[in-house]
Scaffold this motif. Structure first.
Motif, short mmCIF file in Angstrom:
data_model
loop_
_atom_site.label_atom_id
_atom_site.label_comp_id
_atom_site.label_asym_id
_atom_site.label_seq_id
_atom_site.Cartn_x
_atom_site.Cartn_y
_atom_site.Cartn_z
N VAL A 173 0.85 -1.19 0.00
CA VAL A 173 0.00 0.00 0.00
C VAL A 173 0.89 1.24 0.00
CG1 VAL A 173 -1.72 1.31 1.31
CG2 VAL A 173 -1.87 -1.20 1.19
N ILE A 174 0.60 2.17 -0.90
CA ILE A 174 1.34 3.44 -0.96
C ILE A 174 0.35 4.58 -0.78
CG2 ILE A 174 2.86 4.92 -2.32
CD1 ILE A 174 3.75 2.47 -3.88
N PRO A 175 0.31 5.22 0.41
CA PRO A 175 -0.55 6.39 0.58
C PRO A 175 0.04 7.57 -0.18
CG PRO A 175 0.80 6.05 2.53
CD PRO A 175 1.09 4.90 1.61
N ALA A 176 -0.82 8.34 -0.82
CA ALA A 176 -0.31 9.42 -1.67
C ALA A 176 -1.17 10.67 -1.55
CB ALA A 176 -0.26 8.96 -3.13
N PHE A 177 -0.53 11.77 -1.22
CA PHE A 177 -1.18 13.08 -1.22
C PHE A 177 -0.31 14.04 -2.02
CE2 PHE A 177 -1.54 17.35 0.78
CZ PHE A 177 -2.83 17.64 0.37
N ASN A 178 -0.83 14.46 -3.18
CA ASN A 178 -0.09 15.36 -4.07
C ASN A 178 1.31 14.82 -4.38
OD1 ASN A 178 -2.31 17.05 -4.10
ND2 ASN A 178 -1.46 18.52 -2.64
N ASP B 194 -11.09 10.67 3.79
CA ASP B 194 -10.66 11.22 5.07
C ASP B 194 -9.21 11.66 4.97
OD1 ASP B 194 -13.13 10.63 6.25
OD2 ASP B 194 -12.49 8.59 6.75
N ARG B 195 -8.93 12.88 5.42
CA ARG B 195 -7.59 13.43 5.30
C ARG B 195 -6.65 12.78 6.31
NH1 ARG B 195 -6.99 18.35 2.68
NH2 ARG B 195 -4.79 18.01 3.12
N GLY B 196 -5.39 12.63 5.92
CA GLY B 196 -4.37 12.13 6.82
C GLY B 196 -3.77 10.82 6.34
N LYS B 197 -2.47 10.69 6.52
CA LYS B 197 -1.78 9.48 6.09
C LYS B 197 -2.30 8.25 6.82
CE LYS B 197 2.88 7.52 5.75
NZ LYS B 197 4.32 7.74 6.05
N GLY B 198 -2.62 8.39 8.10
CA GLY B 198 -3.14 7.26 8.85
C GLY B 198 -4.44 6.75 8.27
N VAL C 234 0.24 -7.73 4.28
CA VAL C 234 -0.02 -6.39 3.78
C VAL C 234 0.82 -5.39 4.56
CG1 VAL C 234 -1.99 -6.03 5.35
CG2 VAL C 234 -1.86 -4.72 3.21
N GLY C 235 1.21 -4.33 3.86
CA GLY C 235 1.98 -3.29 4.53
C GLY C 235 2.05 -2.06 3.65
N TYR C 236 2.80 -1.08 4.10
CA TYR C 236 2.82 0.19 3.37
C TYR C 236 4.22 0.76 3.29
CZ TYR C 236 2.55 2.05 8.19
OH TYR C 236 2.76 2.31 9.52
N ALA C 237 4.42 1.55 2.24
CA ALA C 237 5.67 2.25 2.02
C ALA C 237 5.36 3.66 1.56
CB ALA C 237 6.51 1.53 0.96
N ASP C 238 6.26 4.58 1.85
CA ASP C 238 6.04 5.97 1.47
C ASP C 238 6.25 6.16 -0.04
OD1 ASP C 238 5.47 6.73 4.04
OD2 ASP C 238 7.50 7.46 4.48
N ALA C 239 5.57 7.15 -0.58
CA ALA C 239 5.67 7.44 -2.01
C ALA C 239 7.03 7.98 -2.42
CB ALA C 239 4.58 8.43 -2.41
N ASP C 240 7.83 8.42 -1.45
CA ASP C 240 9.12 9.03 -1.81
C ASP C 240 10.23 8.00 -2.02
OD1 ASP C 240 9.71 8.17 0.76
OD2 ASP C 240 9.98 10.18 1.59
N VAL D 291 -2.22 2.01 -4.61
CA VAL D 291 -2.03 3.43 -4.32
C VAL D 291 -3.33 3.97 -3.75
CG1 VAL D 291 -1.55 5.71 -5.29
CG2 VAL D 291 -0.31 3.70 -6.14
N VAL D 292 -3.25 4.59 -2.58
CA VAL D 292 -4.42 5.20 -1.95
C VAL D 292 -4.30 6.71 -2.07
CG1 VAL D 292 -5.82 5.37 0.12
CG2 VAL D 292 -4.52 3.28 -0.31
N ASP D 293 -5.10 7.28 -2.95
CA ASP D 293 -5.08 8.73 -3.17
C ASP D 293 -5.85 9.42 -2.05
OD1 ASP D 293 -4.76 11.24 -4.48
OD2 ASP D 293 -6.83 11.06 -5.18
N ASN D 294 -5.15 10.30 -1.33
CA ASN D 294 -5.71 10.94 -0.15
C ASN D 294 -6.14 12.38 -0.46
OD1 ASN D 294 -4.58 11.59 3.26
ND2 ASN D 294 -6.58 10.98 2.53
N ASN D 295 -7.14 12.50 -1.38
CA ASN D 295 -7.67 13.82 -1.74
C ASN D 295 -6.63 14.72 -2.40
OD1 ASN D 295 -10.34 13.47 -0.96
ND2 ASN D 295 -9.95 14.09 1.15
N SER D 296 -5.81 14.17 -3.26
CA SER D 296 -4.82 14.98 -3.97
C SER D 296 -5.52 15.97 -4.90
CB SER D 296 -3.89 14.08 -4.80
OG SER D 296 -3.17 13.20 -3.97
#
Length: 253
Positions: free
Chosen positions: A24-29, A90-94, A109-115, A56-61
């Protein structure tokens, strides 16, 4: 590549096909950084023996983040690794991470940052440890053997030291709760996220605290970590909230 309405609540019937591992990759802008991160993950996972998918989980980009992944759709035919784009209103990386986990049907399952600050190759030792039965396997910049290829700016390092001191009130045996690379057995992760409520940057601590409370261990994997510009964390905007969240977590564990 599949798209899901960012404002829809996903029923169980619309969850993704089960695989052994979902990343899972959380992504905001993240329009600029995300394509390279996704491309690297897809290449790596395609060479591994386990079935897998990138979510990829788009967080209101507002910068067209989901659209930057459209080029991957052209190569979807014949690709062994799935790519899914879902939304989180819902806003926020969490909140974004929880959305990815709770809609997953993967064995792990797990997550990594978009960077891409943590090398995707870290998944090799992570998967070995998950298969050995550990409850959470996380990348660590402070475990013995870790190396910081590019460090954070001095102000960020100072704030990080204060954060770690407060995090130890809840997780005294975890050296680094904030490295954005964490993986879990799927059933355990899906169970514990229902009791997690922190949307801000302290959500990692809450998640790991729930793992420990459920009677499972947390294993840290030392990494070669590279600081990347463009972090969405603001000491002025997020610092006080994160500290408050940490104190609340320590009182309710």
């Amino acid at each position: 590549m599949t798209h899901v309405d960012a404002h829809a609540t996903l029923p169980r019937s619309l969850t993704r096909p089960p695989v052994e591992l979902e990343l899972v990759i959380p992504a905001f802008n993240e329009r600029e950084r995300l394509p390279a991160t996704v491309a690297g993950a897809l290449r790596f996972l395609a060479r591994r023996p386990w079935s897998s998918a990138v979510v990829v989980v788009d967080n209101n980009s507002v910068d067209g983040t989901p659209d930057c992944l459209d080029r991957f759709a052209a190569s979807a035919m014949g690709r062994s690794v799935g790519l899914h784009v879902i939304g989180c209103g819902d806003r926020g990386k969490g909140a974004a991470v929880r959305r990815g986990i709770e809609t997953s049907a993967a064995r792990y399952v797990g997550y990594a940052d978009a960077d891409n600050a943590t090398p995707i190759e870290t998944l090799d030792p992570v998967m070995a440890l998950l298969r050995a039965g550990h409850g959470a396997v996380i990348a660590s910049r402070h475990a013995p053997g870790a190396h910081l290829t590019v460090e954070q700016p001095r102000l960020r390092r100072g704030g990080g030291a204060v954060f770690r001191a407060l995090a130890r009130l809840t997780l005294p045996d975890v050296a680094d709760t904030q490295c954005g690379f964490k993986f879990f057995p799927g059933p355990l992760a899906r169970e514990i996220v229902h009791d997690c409520h922190v949307d801000g940057f302290a959500f990692d601590v809450e998640l790991l605290a729930r793992v420990v409370k459920a009677g499972h261990d947390v294993v840290e994997v030392p990494v070669d970590w590279t600081d990347q510009e463009g972090s969405t964390f603001s000491a002025r905007r997020d610092g006080l909230r994160s500290m408050t969240d940490l104190l609340r977590i320590s009182l309710t564990r």
